[in-house]
Design a protein around this motif. Structure first.
Motif, PDB file in Angstrom:
ATOM      1  N   SER B  12       0.740  -1.078  -0.111  1.00  0.00           N
ATOM      2  CA  SER B  12      -0.210  -0.146  -0.049  1.00  0.00           C
ATOM      3  C   SER B  12       1.016   1.196  -0.048  1.00  0.00           C
ATOM      4  O   SER B  12       1.772   1.464   0.811  1.00  0.00           O
ATOM      5  N   VAL B  13       0.726   2.060  -1.107  1.00  0.00           N
ATOM      6  CA  VAL B  13       1.428   3.243  -1.102  1.00  0.00           C
ATOM      7  C   VAL B  13       0.639   4.523  -1.188  1.00  0.00           C
ATOM      8  O   VAL B  13      -0.422   4.483  -1.819  1.00  0.00           O
ATOM      9  N   GLN B  14       1.017   5.754  -0.718  1.00  0.00           N
ATOM     10  CA  GLN B  14       0.278   6.938  -0.791  1.00  0.00           C
ATOM     11  C   GLN B  14       0.387   7.310  -2.090  1.00  0.00           C
ATOM     12  O   GLN B  14       1.880   7.429  -2.795  1.00  0.00           O
ATOM     13  N   GLU B  15      -0.360   8.083  -2.785  1.00  0.00           N
ATOM     14  CA  GLU B  15      -0.208   8.617  -4.144  1.00  0.00           C
ATOM     15  C   GLU B  15       0.720   9.561  -3.979  1.00  0.00           C
ATOM     16  O   GLU B  15       0.613  10.519  -2.974  1.00  0.00           O
ATOM     17  N   GLY B  16       1.397   9.473  -5.251  1.00  0.00           N
ATOM     18  CA  GLY B  16       2.715  10.452  -5.240  1.00  0.00           C
ATOM     19  C   GLY B  16       3.885  10.210  -4.775  1.00  0.00           C
ATOM     20  O   GLY B  16       5.029  10.442  -5.108  1.00  0.00           O
ATOM     21  N   ASP B  17       3.950   9.129  -3.808  1.00  0.00           N
ATOM     22  CA  ASP B  17       5.077   8.486  -3.408  1.00  0.00           C
ATOM     23  C   ASP B  17       5.661   7.532  -4.534  1.00  0.00           C
ATOM     24  O   ASP B  17       4.966   7.162  -5.229  1.00  0.00           O
ATOM     25  N   ASN B  18       6.878   7.070  -4.021  1.00  0.00           N
ATOM     26  CA  ASN B  18       7.681   6.213  -5.068  1.00  0.00           C
ATOM     27  C   ASN B  18       7.405   4.582  -4.320  1.00  0.00           C
ATOM     28  O   ASN B  18       7.091   4.455  -3.228  1.00  0.00           O
ATOM     29  N   THR B  80       3.863   7.288  -7.708  1.00  0.00           N
ATOM     30  CA  THR B  80       2.878   6.454  -8.146  1.00  0.00           C
ATOM     31  C   THR B  80       1.369   7.215  -8.195  1.00  0.00           C
ATOM     32  O   THR B  80       0.955   8.063  -7.353  1.00  0.00           O
ATOM     33  N   GLN B  81       0.691   6.611  -9.102  1.00  0.00           N
ATOM     34  CA  GLN B  81      -0.731   7.147  -9.530  1.00  0.00           C
ATOM     35  C   GLN B  81      -1.713   6.241  -9.349  1.00  0.00           C
ATOM     36  O   GLN B  81      -1.530   4.981  -9.320  1.00  0.00           O
ATOM     37  N   PRO B  82      -3.026   6.785  -9.023  1.00  0.00           N
ATOM     38  CA  PRO B  82      -4.299   5.514  -8.809  1.00  0.00           C
ATOM     39  C   PRO B  82      -4.013   4.621 -10.295  1.00  0.00           C
ATOM     40  O   PRO B  82      -4.227   3.417  -9.741  1.00  0.00           O
ATOM     41  N   GLY B  83      -3.641   4.803 -11.214  1.00  0.00           N
ATOM     42  CA  GLY B  83      -3.661   4.004 -12.458  1.00  0.00           C
ATOM     43  C   GLY B  83      -2.804   2.932 -12.235  1.00  0.00           C
ATOM     44  O   GLY B  83      -2.705   1.811 -13.197  1.00  0.00           O
ATOM     45  N   ASP B  84      -1.658   2.978 -11.304  1.00  0.00           N
ATOM     46  CA  ASP B  84      -0.558   2.076 -10.945  1.00  0.00           C
ATOM     47  C   ASP B  84      -1.245   0.728 -10.179  1.00  0.00           C
ATOM     48  O   ASP B  84      -0.439  -0.074  -9.911  1.00  0.00           O
ATOM     49  N   SER B  85      -2.505   0.919  -9.801  1.00  0.00           N
ATOM     50  CA  SER B  85      -3.001  -0.106  -9.042  1.00  0.00           C
ATOM     51  C   SER B  85      -3.168  -1.415  -9.561  1.00  0.00           C
ATOM     52  O   SER B  85      -3.939  -1.390 -10.758  1.00  0.00           O
ATOM     53  N   ALA B  86      -2.645  -2.472  -9.314  1.00  0.00           N
ATOM     54  CA  ALA B  86      -2.581  -3.630 -10.241  1.00  0.00           C
ATOM     55  C   ALA B  86      -1.679  -4.641  -9.269  1.00  0.00           C
ATOM     56  O   ALA B  86      -1.254  -4.342  -8.263  1.00  0.00           O
ATOM     57  N   VAL B  87      -1.824  -5.866  -9.995  1.00  0.00           N
ATOM     58  CA  VAL B  87      -0.899  -6.695  -9.536  1.00  0.00           C
ATOM     59  C   VAL B  87       0.293  -6.768 -10.433  1.00  0.00           C
ATOM     60  O   VAL B  87       0.391  -6.727 -11.555  1.00  0.00           O
ATOM     61  N   TYR B  88       1.607  -7.012  -9.868  1.00  0.00           N
ATOM     62  CA  TYR B  88       2.725  -6.828 -10.531  1.00  0.00           C
ATOM     63  C   TYR B  88       3.428  -8.160 -10.444  1.00  0.00           C
ATOM     64  O   TYR B  88       3.515  -8.773  -9.174  1.00  0.00           O
ATOM     65  N   PHE B  89       4.049  -8.632 -11.511  1.00  0.00           N
ATOM     66  CA  PHE B  89       4.715  -9.959 -11.410  1.00  0.00           C
ATOM     67  C   PHE B  89       6.108  -9.714 -12.149  1.00  0.00           C
ATOM     68  O   PHE B  89       6.240  -9.048 -13.168  1.00  0.00           O
ATOM     69  N   CYS B  90       7.157 -10.165 -11.294  1.00  0.00           N
ATOM     70  CA  CYS B  90       8.276 -10.539 -12.065  1.00  0.00           C
ATOM     71  C   CYS B  90       8.241 -11.799 -12.684  1.00  0.00           C
ATOM     72  O   CYS B  90       7.693 -12.967 -12.328  1.00  0.00           O
ATOM     73  N   ALA B  91       9.195 -11.918 -13.864  1.00  0.00           N
ATOM     74  CA  ALA B  91       9.108 -13.321 -14.631  1.00  0.00           C
ATOM     75  C   ALA B  91      10.792 -13.412 -15.061  1.00  0.00           C
ATOM     76  O   ALA B  91      11.336 -12.271 -15.128  1.00  0.00           O
ATOM     77  N   PHE B 103       6.909 -17.050 -13.882  1.00  0.00           N
ATOM     78  CA  PHE B 103       6.461 -15.915 -13.291  1.00  0.00           C
ATOM     79  C   PHE B 103       6.541 -16.303 -11.755  1.00  0.00           C
ATOM     80  O   PHE B 103       6.335 -17.408 -11.198  1.00  0.00           O
ATOM     81  N   GLY B 104       6.607 -15.209 -11.091  1.00  0.00           N
ATOM     82  CA  GLY B 104       6.607 -14.979  -9.760  1.00  0.00           C
ATOM     83  C   GLY B 104       5.086 -15.001  -9.125  1.00  0.00           C
ATOM     84  O   GLY B 104       4.357 -14.890  -9.849  1.00  0.00           O
ATOM     85  N   SER B 105       4.964 -15.066  -7.855  1.00  0.00           N
ATOM     86  CA  SER B 105       3.786 -15.122  -7.160  1.00  0.00           C
ATOM     87  C   SER B 105       2.914 -13.703  -7.329  1.00  0.00           C
ATOM     88  O   SER B 105       1.774 -13.821  -6.993  1.00  0.00           O
ATOM     89  N   GLY B 106       3.368 -12.749  -7.540  1.00  0.00           N
ATOM     90  CA  GLY B 106       2.739 -11.458  -7.602  1.00  0.00           C
ATOM     91  C   GLY B 106       2.767 -10.386  -6.370  1.00  0.00           C
ATOM     92  O   GLY B 106       2.662 -11.195  -5.307  1.00  0.00           O
ATOM     93  N   THR B 107       2.486  -9.200  -6.575  1.00  0.00           N
ATOM     94  CA  THR B 107       2.382  -8.362  -5.478  1.00  0.00           C
ATOM     95  C   THR B 107       1.302  -7.351  -6.051  1.00  0.00           C
ATOM     96  O   THR B 107       1.233  -6.817  -7.039  1.00  0.00           O
ATOM     97  N   ARG B 108       0.307  -7.177  -5.109  1.00  0.00           N
ATOM     98  CA  ARG B 108      -0.664  -6.285  -5.341  1.00  0.00           C
ATOM     99  C   ARG B 108      -0.393  -4.764  -4.930  1.00  0.00           C
ATOM    100  O   ARG B 108      -0.116  -4.632  -3.681  1.00  0.00           O
ATOM    101  N   LEU B 109      -0.279  -4.147  -5.742  1.00  0.00           N
ATOM    102  CA  LEU B 109      -0.321  -2.470  -5.193  1.00  0.00           C
ATOM    103  C   LEU B 109      -1.262  -1.864  -5.323  1.00  0.00           C
ATOM    104  O   LEU B 109      -2.410  -1.627  -6.268  1.00  0.00           O
ATOM    105  N   SER B 110      -1.455  -1.171  -4.018  1.00  0.00           N
ATOM    106  CA  SER B 110      -2.915  -0.597  -3.956  1.00  0.00           C
ATOM    107  C   SER B 110      -2.305   1.237  -3.353  1.00  0.00           C
ATOM    108  O   SER B 110      -1.254   1.094  -2.860  1.00  0.00           O
ATOM    109  N   ILE B 111      -3.127   1.945  -4.075  1.00  0.00           N
ATOM    110  CA  ILE B 111      -2.768   3.568  -3.775  1.00  0.00           C
ATOM    111  C   ILE B 111      -3.840   4.222  -2.844  1.00  0.00           C
ATOM    112  O   ILE B 111      -4.977   4.145  -3.070  1.00  0.00           O
TER     113      ILE B 111
END
Lengths: 111, 113
Positions: B12-18, B80-91, B103-111
Motif C-alpha cells: 500500500s502506497v500513498q499517491e505521489g510516493d515512489n 505512484t498514481q491511481p492507475g498504477d493499482s494492479a498486481v505486479y509480476f516479475c518473470a 512467473f513469480g507469485s505477484g504483488t498487489r499494489l494499492s494506492i
C-alpha cells in the motif's frame, strides 16, 4: 486491432465435459503459449509452441491437448473437465527474444 | 529449483510516493527478466525488461534493478498514481533456447489517496 485474442472469454461447464479455448495472434510472432492462472493469481506455464512445433510441455495432465494449426493460432482442448481445472487461461505470443504479449484471458468455471 | 518469488502479496502506497516492488529469483542461469502489470480482468502487460548483462534499466516512471549477486530484482515506480493499482509480476527466462518464461507469485499494489 487486438494483438492476441482468445475465445471464449467466459466458459461455465459441468465436470466431465470437454471444452476448447481458441487463441489467435496477429503480431507475426513465431512462439505462442498457454498459461494457467489460479485463484491466488499464480501464473503457471503449460505449453509453448514455436512455429507449430511443441517446445514446452510442463507436466500438464494428458486431458489437456494443445493444437497449433499454424503459427498464428494455438488452441487448447480439455477433456473430462475436473473441478481443479477452474482457472483463467491465458494465451500469449512472443517474438522469441523479448517478453510475452498476453490475451485477455478465458475464465473457465467447472461445476 | 525453478522459482521466481515474491513474498509480499500486498503493498500500500500513498499517491505521489515512489513504490518499490521486490522479487527474488533462484535460477542463476536466467538471462532475461521482465516485469508485468496485471489489472483486474485483464491479461498481464509488459512494463519493462532487463537482460542479465545489465544492472539497471529505466523507462517512463519505472526503473528495474537487477542484482545478480543476490539474485534480486526490483521494480521502482516513481510518483505512484491511481492507475498504477494492479498486481505486479516479475518473470524470468530460465531457458533462453526455448523462451521458457516463468512467473513469480505477484504483488498487489494499492494506492492511498
Amino acid at each position: 486491432d487486438t494483438a492476441v485474442s482468445q475465445t471464449p472469454k467466459y466458459l461455465v461447464t459441468q465436470m466431465g465435459n470437454d471444452k476448447s479455448i481458441k487463441c489467435e495472434q496477429n503480431l507475426g510472432h513465431d512462439t505462442m503459449y498457454w498459461y494457467k492462472q489460479d485463484s491466488k493469481k499464480f501464473l503457471k506455464i503449460m505449453f509453448s509452441y514455436n512455429n507449430k512445433e511443441l517446445i514446452i510441455n510442463e507436466t500438464v495432465p494428458n486431458r489437456f491437448s494443445p493444437k497449433s494449426p499454424d503459427k498464428a493460432h494455438l488452441n487448447l482442448h480439455i477433456n473430462s473437465l475436473e473441478l481443479g481445472d477452474s482457472a483463467v487461461y491465458f494465451c500469449a505470443s512472443s517474438p522469441g527474444t523479448g517478453g510475452l504479449f498476453f490475451g485477455e484471458g478465458s475464465r473457465l468455471t467447472v461445476l | 529449483g525453478e522459482s521466481v518469488g515474491l513474498h509480499l502479496p500486498t503493498l500500500s502506497v500513498q499517491e505521489g510516493d515512489n513504490s518499490i516492488i521486490n522479487c527474488a529469483y533462484s535460477n542463476s542461469a536466467s538471462d532475461y527478466f521482465i516485469w508485468y502489470k496485471q489489472e483486474s480482468g485483464k491479461g498481464p502487460q509488459f512494463i519493462i525488461d532487463i537482460r542479465s548483462n545489465m544492472d539497471k534499466r529505466q523507462g517512463q516512471r519505472v526503473t528495474v534493478l537487477l542484482n545478480k549477486t543476490v539474485k534480486h530484482l526490483s521494480l521502482q515506480i516513481a510518483a505512484t498514481q491511481p492507475g498504477d493499482s494492479a498486481v505486479y509480476f516479475c518473470a524470468e527466462n530460465i531457458e533462453s533456447s526455448a523462451s521458457k518464461i516463468i512467473f513469480g507469485s505477484g504483488t498487489r499494489l494499492s494506492i492511498r489517496p
